[in-house]
Design an enzyme around this catalytic site. Structure first.
Site, PDB file in Angstrom:
ATOM      1  CB  CYS A 132      27.692  29.203  53.632  1.00 24.10           C
ATOM      2  SG  CYS A 132      28.252  28.511  52.076  1.00 24.10           S
ATOM      3  NE  ARG A 179      28.736  32.928  57.960  1.00 28.52           N
ATOM      4  CZ  ARG A 179      29.392  32.430  58.982  1.00 28.52           C
ATOM      5  NH1 ARG A 179      29.527  33.128  60.104  1.00 28.52           N
ATOM      6  NH2 ARG A 179      29.936  31.226  58.933  1.00 28.52           N
ATOM      7  CD1 TRP A 198      31.664  33.162  48.827  1.00 32.16           C
ATOM      8  CD2 TRP A 198      32.800  31.242  48.728  1.00 32.16           C
ATOM      9  NE1 TRP A 198      32.924  33.448  48.370  1.00 32.16           N
ATOM     10  CE2 TRP A 198      33.649  32.284  48.295  1.00 32.16           C
ATOM     11  CE3 TRP A 198      33.299  29.950  48.744  1.00 32.16           C
ATOM     12  CZ2 TRP A 198      34.959  32.077  47.893  1.00 32.16           C
ATOM     13  CZ3 TRP A 198      34.615  29.723  48.336  1.00 32.16           C
ATOM     14  CH2 TRP A 198      35.425  30.783  47.911  1.00 32.16           C
ATOM     15  CG  ASN A 219      28.815  26.915  56.020  1.00 31.03           C
ATOM     16  OD1 ASN A 219      29.547  26.813  55.047  1.00 31.03           O
ATOM     17  ND2 ASN A 219      29.122  27.654  57.074  1.00 31.03           N
ATOM     18  N   GLY A 220      29.415  23.947  54.276  1.00 29.03           N
ATOM     19  CA  GLY A 220      30.481  22.958  54.407  1.00 29.03           C
ATOM     20  C   GLY A 220      30.689  22.208  53.112  1.00 29.03           C
ATOM     21  CD  GLU A 224      46.229  43.480  57.316  1.00 29.09           C
ATOM     22  OE1 GLU A 224      45.025  43.770  57.448  1.00 29.09           O
ATOM     23  OE2 GLU A 224      46.610  42.328  57.018  1.00 29.09           O
ATOM     24  CE  LYS A 235      42.496  44.546  56.015  1.00 26.36           C
ATOM     25  NZ  LYS A 235      43.043  43.271  55.620  1.00 26.36           N
ATOM     26  CD  GLU A 245      41.481  41.358  52.399  1.00 21.93           C
ATOM     27  OE1 GLU A 245      41.180  40.265  52.899  1.00 21.93           O
ATOM     28  OE2 GLU A 245      41.644  42.387  53.079  1.00 21.93           O
ATOM     29  CG  HIS A 297      67.546  40.440  46.739  1.00 19.68           C
ATOM     30  ND1 HIS A 297      68.730  39.792  46.476  1.00 19.68           N
ATOM     31  CD2 HIS A 297      67.771  41.235  47.818  1.00 19.68           C
ATOM     32  CE1 HIS A 297      69.634  40.156  47.380  1.00 19.68           C
ATOM     33  NE2 HIS A 297      69.075  41.031  48.200  1.00 19.68           N
ATOM     34  CE  LYS A 344      35.278  39.904  59.418  1.00 18.84           C
ATOM     35  NZ  LYS A 344      36.269  40.960  59.184  1.00 18.84           N
TER      36      LYS A 344
END
Length: 612
Positions: A2, A27, A74, A100-101, A485, A489, A492, A508, A607
C-alpha cells in the site's frame, strides 16, 4: 505494501499526489484512488488497476484543489474492486480516509456501527474506521484531531492513515502504528507519504512519525501528539536520497538497473568500514557492544524472504570465522513460538525496508526477553533502526524493483563485515588472515563487474528455458542459500515453479522430478564441496536432466558434463554468495522479460510487507 501520499499547501495537489503514487508503485498494489477538496466539495476518484488507469478515468474531471491525498491498495479485507479502493468516506460523506494496515477488531466495531444506523459501501476494515471516527466526532462534540485520537484508542491493529474533512479544507490528520509514515516539511506546505520517494522532489526535510503518534497539519502549522494526548517535539531529518536514484537511468527496468548497480552498492556498503592494510573492520553502529560480542552465547537471525536467505549466508560466515553458534529463523514463525532467549543472546534482524511487520514483531518479543537487538537495514529512518539497540545500514540506495537484488548482496556484505568484526573482537581470526580476506573483499566489486559481462550469454541461455514449467537450484555450503535465492528470484518474476535444495538432498526426493524437461541450475564453483557437487551433476545427467552450471572462471571438469556453463571470477569461499548470485539474478530477469512478465511489479507481490 500500500502507498500513501498526502499534500497540503499552495500548489495544486493532483499533480503532486498522482506523481507520488507512481513513485510508490514498486510497493505493490491492485487499485488506486485520490481525494481532493475544492471550494468545499470533496471529489474522490478511484479505480481498480494501475495508477495510469486512475489517471485516465479522472481525465476531464475536476482535479482542482490545494489539499489532497492518494492511495495505492493491496487487498486484505475485500477483493480488488472500485468499491473497495481507497479513499473511503464516512456515513455522511463528509470525512475521507486512506489507510495502510489492518484493523483487527473491525468486525466488532462494524456490528456496533450498524446498530447505530451506519451503512457501508465496501467490504474493507478501512471504511469501518472512518465511520468510527465520524461517530466519535459527532458524539463527543470535539474537533477532528481529537475525534481521530479517541477513535484510534478504540482500535486494535496496524495503521498509517490520513483523514480529510470537506468542511475543514485547511487541515489534514495523519497517524501511524506499525505502518510507516513520513512527513515532508516545506515552506507553507507539508507532504505525507509511506516513504520518502514521493517527497524528495519537493523537500529534503522530513519527520518520521513514530508509532502511536498523530499529526495535525495546516499549511503553516504542524502539531504532533501521542495517542495519550502528550504533545511531541518533532525531529526533522535531512534526506540523503537523490532524485536520480529513483529513475531508470536508461535501463529497461529498475531491476536490471539495480543488478548493474551492485559493484557500486557493495562498495558503498564497505566504505569507511574496512582497512585491508591494517586487517581491521570498523562498524560504528555496533561499536558500543564490542565487549558484549566477546561473551555472547549465540546469535539468532530473524528475517523474511530474500533477507532470510542473506541470514543463512551470515550463519555460515559467523560460525566459520567468529565461532559463535547461529540460528536463522523466519520472523513470521519465530514471533508465534515461545523461543528460549536470554540476555546473553544477540538477535540480528534483517529487513531491506526496515518496516517488515513480522520482523518488527519478532524484535519486540526478543527485546522483552532481554536480548540485544542489532538491525541490518537499507532505509535510513525506518522503524527497525529506531526500535533496535544498534545496527548497520547497508547503504544500497533505494531499491524500486520488487524482487530484491542489490539489497540482498548489500545485506550479505554487511553480514560478512559483521562476521569479521566479531571474529576480530573474539580473537578467533589472525591478523594476517583478516588482512588477506579484507584485501580480497575490497576487490569483490570489480569481480562483480566482471561477472556482469556474462549478460549476453545468460540472455541466450534464457531463450532456451523461457517456457520451462519447473526448475531446480542446487548448492552446497554457502552455495545452498544462493540456490534458494536463485529459485526465489525465478518464481517471483517469471512465475515458473522453482525450488532450491542442498545438492546432497536431491537424492532424498527431488531427484524423482528430474527428466529431459527439467533444467537444474547448480552452483559448482571451486570450493571445499567441489568434488561432491561434480557427483551431484553426474547424478542429474544420468537421468537426462539439463544442467546449467555456475562455475569458476577457467573450470574444465564441470564443462565436460554441464549443458551450459556461466563463469564467475575465482574467489575465496567466503565471497562465493556475492559472486554466484549475479548470474542467477540475470537469468531470472531475462527469462521473465522473454515471458512478457512485469519484472518490476510482479503479480501479488509487494516490496515491503507491512502487515501480516
Amino acid at each position: 505494501m500500500c502507498g500513501i501520499v498526502g499534500y497540503i499547501g499552495f500548489r495544486e495537489a493532483w499533480p503532486i499526489v498522482i506523481k507520488g503514487l507512481k513513485r510508490l508503485e514498486y510497493r505493490g498494489y491492485d487499485s488506486a484512488g485520490i481525494a481532493l477538496i475544492d471550494n468545499g466539495d470533496l471529489n474522490i476518484y478511484k479505480k481498480a488497476g494501475k495508477v495510469q488507469e486512475l489517471e485516465n478515468y479522472a481525465e476531464g474531471k475536476n482535479l482542482a484543489g490545494t489539499i489532497g491525498m492518494g492511495h495505492t491498495r493491496w487487498a486484505t479485507h475485500g477483493a480488488p474492486s472500485d468499491r473497495n479502493s481507497h479513499p473511503h468516506t464516512s456515513n455522511n460523506g463528509r470525512l475521507s480516509i486512506i489507510h495502510n494496515g489492518i484493523i483487527e477488531n473491525y468486525a466488532t466495531l462494524k456490528e456496533e456501527l450498524l446498530r447505530r444506523g451506519h451503512a457501508f459501501n465496501s467490504d474493507t476494515d478501512t471504511e469501518v474506521l472512518i465511520h468510527l471516527i465520524e461517530e466519535v466526532y459527532k458524539n463527543e462534540h470535539t474537533d477532528l484531531l481529537e475525534a481521530v485520537r479517541l477513535a484510534l484508542n478504540k482500535v486494535t491493529g496496524a495503521y498509517a492513515i490520513v483523514v480529510m474533512d470537506q468542511d475543514n479544507p485547511n487541515e489534514l490528520i495523519a497517524a501511524r502504528k506499525g505502518s510507516p509514515m513520513v512527513i515532508g516539511v516545506g515552506k507553507g506546505e507539508y507532504f505525507i507519504a509511506s516513504d520518502a520517494t514521493p517527497i524528495i522532489e519537493y523537500t529534503k526535510n522530513v519527520i518520521y512519525l513514530n508509532d502511536n503518534e498523530i499529526a495535525y497539519l495546516k499549511r503553516d502549522e504542524l502539531l504532533i501528539k501521542r495517542l495519550d494526548n502528550v504533545v511531541q517535539t518533532p525531529y526533522i531529518q535531512e534526506l540523503e536520497l537523490q532524485l536520480e536514484m529513483l529513475e531508470k537511468g536508461g535501463y529497461d527496468h529498475f531491476m536490471l538497473k539495480e543488478i548493474y548497480e551492485q559493484p557500486r552498492s557493495i562498495r558503498d556498503c564497505m566504505r569507511g568500514r574496512i582497512y585491508p592494510e591494517e586487517g581491521k573492520v570498523q562498524l560504528g553502529g555496533i561499536k558500543e557492544f564490542a565487549d558484549k560480542l566477546k561473551n555472547i552465547d549465540r546469535i539468532i537471525i530473524v528475517a523474511c524472504g530474500t533477507s532470510w536467505h542473506a541470514g543463512l549466508v551470515g550463519e555460515y560466515l559467523i560460525e566459520e570465522y567468529a565461532r559463535i553458534p547461529v540460528e536463522v529463523e523466519y520472523a513470521s514463525e519465530f514471533r508465534y513460538r515461545n523461543p528460549i532467549i536470554t540476555e546473553k543472546d544477540v538477535v540480528i534482524a534483517i529487513s531491506q525496508s526496515g518496516e517488515t511487520a513480522d520482523t518488527m514483531a519478532a524484535i519486540e518479543m526478543a527485546k522483552e526477553k532481554g536480548a540485544t537487538i542489532f538491525g541490518v537495514c537499507n532505509v535510513v529512518g525506518a522503524s527497525i533502526p529506531r526500535i533496535t539497540h544498534a545496527g548497520v545500514y547497508t547503504h544500497a540506495g533505494p531499491e524500486i524493483g520488487v524482487a530484491s537484488t542489490k539489497a540482498f548482496t548489500a545485506q550479505v556484505t554487511v553480514l560478512t563485515l559483521m562476521a569479521f568484526y566479531m571474529a576480530q573482537q573474539k580473537g578467533t581470526i589472525s591478523n594476517s588472515k583478516l588482512i588477506e580476506l579484507l584485501t580480497e573483499l575490497d576487490c569483490i566489486p570489480d569481480k562483480i563487474h566482471v561477472a556482469l559481462q556474462s549478460n549476453d550469454l545468460i540472455k541466450d541461455i534464457s531463450e532456451k528455458f523461457k517456457d520451462s514449467r519447473n526448475c531446480l537450484f542446487l548448492g552446497r555450503g554457502s552455495g545452498f542459500p544462493v540456490a534458494l535465492e536463485g529459485a526465489l528470484k525465478l518464481k517471483e518474476i517469471s512465475y515458473i515453479h522453482a525450488e532450491g535444495y542442498p545438492a546432497a538432498e536431491m537424492k532424498h526426493g527431488p531427484i524423482a522430478l528430474i527428466d529431459e524437461e527439467m533444467p537444474v541450475v547448480v552452483i559448482a564453483t571451486k570450493n571445499s564441496s567441489y568434488e561432491k557437487v561434480i557427483s551431484n551433476i553426474q547424478e542429474v545427467k544420468a537421468r537426462k536432466g539439463i544442467v546449467i552450471a555456475i562455475v569458476t572462471e577457467g573450470d574444465v571438469e564441470v564443462k565436460k558434463m554441464a549443458d551450459y556453463c556461466i563463469e564467475i571470477p575465482d574467489a575465496s569461499e567466503a565471497f562465493l554468495p556475492l559472486l554466484a548470485t549475479i548470474p542467477l539474478q540475470l537469468l531470472s530477469y531475462h527469462i521473465a522479460v522473454l515471458r512478457g512478465c512485469n519484472v518490476d511489479q510482479p503479480r501479488n507481490l509487494a516490496k515491503s510487507v507491512t502487515v501480516e
